[in-house]
Design a protein around this motif. Sequence first.
Motif: not given
Length: 128
Positions: A45-48, A94-95, A99-101
């Motif tokens: 989802l963060n790609w968006f 973007l960061p 750091f999604s994990q």
Amino acid sequence: MNISELEKEEDNLRKEVTALSPEQRRKYYEIEGSKLKDPDTYAALNWFFIAGLHHFYLKKHVKGSIVIILSIYAIFTLFDYGWILLLVLSLIELPQLFFSQRIVKKYNNKVIKQTLIDVIKENSVRQN
């Protein structure tokens, strides 16, 4: 908090879950299953990130709404100064992709803590 500290915290919380009675554990896993989030889904989802969908996934509705509104405004004013706003949003968002994990593990640890508290509280209320 770094990822190893978050993993250590999760291990300690899992030990507390193991110490619950069988009935409490059953209730705990019922609740937990619907609340824990997947880091890979968050990352996808963060790609968006311009759309802010990853904020909604972790129930950060206000932050997600702000990102969506700013993104739409930036797109409509792209040829004026909207590109600057898109650049700033990108630099801020973007960061979180990298750091999604850690972000999702921190969220899940909060869920585990709260679920433990709720199950223990519910059990003590029923006993009284």
